[in-house]
Scaffold this active site. Structure first.
Site, PDB file in Angstrom:
ATOM      1  N   CYS A  99       4.417   4.024   7.865  1.00 26.25           N
ATOM      2  CA  CYS A  99       5.754   4.328   7.362  1.00 26.25           C
ATOM      3  C   CYS A  99       6.713   4.713   8.482  1.00 26.25           C
ATOM      4  CB  CYS A  99       5.668   5.456   6.334  1.00 26.25           C
ATOM      5  SG  CYS A  99       7.260   5.914   5.609  1.00 26.25           S
ATOM      6  N   CYS A 196       2.443  11.552   0.097  1.00 20.83           N
ATOM      7  CA  CYS A 196       3.688  11.852  -0.620  1.00 20.83           C
ATOM      8  C   CYS A 196       3.883  11.020  -1.873  1.00 20.83           C
ATOM      9  CB  CYS A 196       4.886  11.689   0.319  1.00 20.83           C
ATOM     10  SG  CYS A 196       5.206   9.983   0.856  1.00 20.83           S
TER      11      CYS A 196
END
Length: 348
Positions: A99, A196
């Site tokens: 990411c 997350c």
């Protein structure tokens, strides 16, 4: 190395915010350093709606404008799908590793360009150092306990050259104390420990709920004995001891997840490896990592240990290391600087 970047007062800077204590305190530190700070919160998925609201509250408390960036499509393509595919193949991916360069910092930089901000920042515990060769590199922070340099090893030079990491000089307790002094509601909020986009930590349900079918197979004991079927490779990671669901009469752990879907188990003492290979290497300047002696971390929370790298993907250890997991990263350091790294492919 000639020290840290220095900046003229009122340079415009865009900081990635989550509403948590780290990025919120980083805002105030940057303001005190003379930056004209704006915030941005990235909505990666519906699981991040609470973070968006928290970031809006923090930005309001700090008196800075906040921009919301929608990253849904990019996050799905570059992070979520590869995460699911990797788990289904019996590997142990680290989604933050993908990411950061492909989604988070790229979108933050793009938004900074749109706003005319020369610099970007986050609340990571790491530092950026400009070295004698002119390259910017990630360096370990003051706080060894909070070191997040491992997570940033794949950032390219165009990001590193404009990146500011103000928390690299602080301990977490100092940051929380500053947050209390600022009256921030997040001052004593617990740190997030889960991925997350899977806040409940149930990776298997998430993966299967998205239509993926992880491999099934058998548990294979230390002497090659068949110990029965397992629940699917998405339920296990290399090094795992608990939750295996078998009664072998002695403690066992996951030694390897085989390409066929079987899971190789081993006894305590057999979890160590003295060699691994990496693929998909990355370095701060995009050049191959030179062969030689390094310190290396094989997981985010691991201590760096000595190794030798042959320049062709092979890493050997003078002392065996515990349970390196294919899919995780091996990150190489010298003199406290990140030299590069790669994805662990095989172990011996």
């Amino acid at each position: 190395m000639d020290g840290f970047n220095t900046f003229e007062k009122q340079d415009k800077l865009l900081i990635g915010m989550s509403g948590g204590v780290d990025s919120s305190v980083a805002v105030r530190i940057l303001q005190e350093q003379g930056f004209a700070v704006q915030g941005a919160v990235i909505r990666f998925s519906p699981a991040h709606d609470a973070a968006v609201q928290a970031a809006e509250d923090a930005a309001k408390s700090l008196g800075i404008p906040l921009h919301i960036i929608d990253a849904g499509a990019a996050f799905e393509e570059h992070v979520v799908r590869p995460f699911c595919e990797s788990y289904c193949a019996g590997r142990t991916p680290n989604p933050c590793i993908r990411c950061n360069p492909l989604v988070k910092f790229r979108l933050l930089a793009d938004k900074a360009d749109e706003l005319g901000c020369s610099f970007i920042a986050t609340g990571h515990y790491a530092r950026v150092v400009v070295c004698e060769d002119g390259l910017s590199r990630i360096a370990i922070p003051e706080s060894a306990a909070r070191d997040q340099s491992y997570m940033l090893y794949r950032l390219p030079q165009d990001i590193l050259a404009r990146l500011v990491l103000p928390l690299g000089e602080f301990e977490k307790d100092d940051v929380r104390e500053m947050a209390r002094g600022l009256g921030l509601s997040c001052a004593d909020a617990p740190d997030s420990m889960e991925i997350c986009f899977i806040p409940d930590g149930d990776y298997s349900s998430f993966i299967r709920g998205r239509g993926f079918t992880p491999k099934s197979g058998r548990f294979i004991g230390p002497q090659g004995e068949d110990l029965g079927p397992h629940a699917g490779v998405d339920h296990y990671t290399v090094g795992q001891r608990k939750g295996l669901g078998i009664a072998a009469g002695r403690p066992l752990f996951v030694k390897a997840i085989l390409p066929c879907g079987d899971i190789q188990l081993a006894e305590t003492g057999q979890e160590y490896s003295n060699r691994l290979t990496i693929n998909d290497p990355a370095t701060p300047d995009g050049k191959p990592l030179p062969p030689g002696e390094y310190l290396v971390k094989i997981r985010s929370a691991a201590k760096p240990v000595p190794c030798a790298y042959n320049g062709q993907g092979s890493v050997t250890f003078p002392e065996p290391v515990r349970a390196p997991a294919p899919g995780q990263s091996a990150v190489f350091y010298r003199s406290g600087l990140v030299c590069g790294g790669g994805i662990i492919d095989t172990t011996e």
